[in-house]
Design an enzyme around this catalytic site. Structure first.
Site, short mmCIF file in Angstrom:
data_model
loop_
_atom_site.label_atom_id
_atom_site.label_comp_id
_atom_site.label_asym_id
_atom_site.label_seq_id
_atom_site.Cartn_x
_atom_site.Cartn_y
_atom_site.Cartn_z
N ASN A 11 -7.45 7.70 6.71
CA ASN A 11 -6.69 6.70 5.96
C ASN A 11 -7.42 6.56 4.62
OD1 ASN A 11 -5.47 4.44 4.92
ND2 ASN A 11 -5.87 3.14 6.70
N ARG A 94 -2.67 8.78 7.36
CA ARG A 94 -1.81 7.66 6.97
C ARG A 94 -1.35 7.94 5.54
NH1 ARG A 94 -3.38 1.28 6.47
NH2 ARG A 94 -1.30 0.58 5.92
N HIS A 182 3.43 -1.16 5.94
CA HIS A 182 2.71 -1.57 7.17
C HIS A 182 3.43 -1.08 8.43
CE1 HIS A 182 0.50 -5.04 4.97
NE2 HIS A 182 -0.33 -4.04 5.16
N ARG A 242 -3.10 -9.08 -4.37
CA ARG A 242 -1.74 -8.79 -4.86
C ARG A 242 -0.92 -10.08 -4.83
NH1 ARG A 242 -0.52 -3.98 -0.81
NH2 ARG A 242 -2.67 -4.16 -0.17
N GLU A 380 -3.56 0.85 13.91
CA GLU A 380 -2.78 1.88 13.22
C GLU A 380 -3.29 3.28 13.56
OE1 GLU A 380 -3.82 -0.41 9.88
OE2 GLU A 380 -1.75 -0.62 9.19
#
Ligand code: AMP
Length: 400
Positions: A11, A94, A182, A242, A380
């Protein structure tokens, strides 16, 4: 010596490379996990190499991880030393953006890589690093299958009304859509619900992935119906740095009236906003919870307000609510934030059990709550490892 078949998952972020190693001789079992952070600066390596081996945490000489290729070489040296009998036959990546078409993981070929590069302008902050991770892994394992798993894939079956912006029609065809992100996390949570609470999985679920990046997703019968993130991973909830949802008019104002360049505005929105921007203190929820000053409390107030507001919207999109599931660093750990989010939501069927919440139980609603409230730690990496294993065995079956 027998060779253990393993899947490496990667990732790659802007300045980090997270990795996991899985034994894939049966259902994927994690053997190691870790990351190189601060690539290009003063890099650090952190790794957990399983039960029998020590935790590793050390600074790296900057030239060793000046880029993702160097960082991957360092990771591979570590893994080879620890697991001499393991051979990575597949590397799962990912990848933030799969564009409008990819609803499933895919084997990376030259045309696929070219397509991922074409999609880079849609996720300029993330996609180039994901591609750098794929290129580094291809160079390190020329014989291994490379598999791309997309954060957008889980959302590809949104009804059209949840997929469009009300812009002139041609923009939709040019790819300006609500992709949602996500997805690997939501896929994991949905899979866990199917396993541990099938009747809830079949119903109307809102998942709140609350970490440094944060979003929420409405899932109906295991399928994403709507998500708070849109065209980029900037929309929706405020995050660590963010901004989340902002009136686009703010951009015009900053450019036209304040004379900022578009790169400056982008930098403000991605790296100086959210919890950090609002508090002026930190992007880290633990720091804000402990700060006890009005600026930190205001940032937390806004975070909670937006989550509650989106919860109402997603429940409406689903036609009701059977469960709210928390995951991500904040969702899994902060009992205070969960409590504030759920406070007074009995009108929507959610009744928090404070003792269960305080003990971080899996089910944190009362026995009388109409809808269930759950905490499920997300994973994940295992979603990527399962996809890598699946595509590897499909490839081996086709070859035999
Ligand atoms: P993630 O990106 O999923 O790793 O989540 C990172 C966020 O989780 C950061 O804002 C952390 O401060 C927050 N976090 C982790 N542990 C806790 C905790 N015990 N209480 C509050 N926030 C936490």
């Amino acid at each position: 010596m027998t060779t253990l078949p393993v899947a490496l998952t990667l990732n790659a972020g802007s300045s980090s490379l997270k990795f996991s190693l899985f034994d894939i001789s049966a259902a994927p079992a994690q053997m190691a996990i870790g990351l190189v952070e601060n690539i290009g600066g003063q890099p650090r390596l952190k790794a957990d190499l399983g039960d029998t081996l020590a935790r590793v945490e050390r600074e790296l000489p900057p030239h060793e991880a000046a880029d993702h290729i160097g960082a991957l070489a360092t990771v591979l040296d570590l893994l080879r030393a620890a697991f001499a009998d393991a051979k990575a036959s597949v590397v799962g990546h990912r990848v933030v953006h799969g564009g409008p078409l990819h609803a499933e993981p895919i084997v990376v070929t030259e045309p696929v890589l070219a397509e991922l590069r074409r999609l880079s302008p849609f996720a300029p902050i993330h996609q180039p690093h994901n591609i750098a991770g794929i290129e580094a892994a291809r160079a390190a394992f020329p014989d291994a299958l490379q598999v791309a798993c997309f954060d957008t894939a889980f959302h590809r079956h949104h009804p059209k009304a949840n997929d469009v912006f009300a812009l002139p029609r041609e923009y939709y065809d040019r790819g300006i859509r609500r992709y949602g992100f996500h997805g690997l996390s939501y896929e994991y949570i949905s899979g866990e619900l199917k396993r541990i609470a099938p009747q809830i999985h079949a119903g109307r679920v809102v998942v709140a992935h609350l970490g440094n990046g944060a979003s929420m997703c409405g899932i109906l019968g295991g399928r994403s119906v709507a998500s708070t993130m849109g065209f980029t991973a900037l929309d929706g909830l405020p995050m660590g740095t963010r901004c989340g949802q902002v009136d686009p008019g703010v951009i015009f104002y900053m450019v036209q009236q304040e004379g900022r360049t578009i790169d400056e505005v982008r930098d403000i929105f991605y790296t100086k906003s959210g919890l950090l921007g609002l508090s002026g203190i930190s992007n880290d929820m633990r720091v804000l919870e402990g700060a006890g000053v009005p600026e930190a409390n205001e940032a937390i107030d806004y975070f909670v307000f937006r989550i509650r507001r989106e919860l109402g919207g997603l429940a409406a999109a689903l036609g009701g609510l059977d469960a709210l599931v928390f995951c991500g660093g904040i969702g899994e750990n902060s009992r205070k934030i969960r409590r504030r989010i759920c406070d007074g939501l009995d009108w929507i069927g959610l009744e928090l059990d404070h003792d269960r919440n305080d003990s971080n139980a899996r089910v944190i609603s009362t026995d009388f709550s109409r809808a269930r409230i759950m905490v499920i730690p997300t994973n994940e990496e295992i979603v990527i490892a399962r996809a890598a294993q699946r595509l590897l065995s499909a490839r081996q079956d086709a070859a035999s």
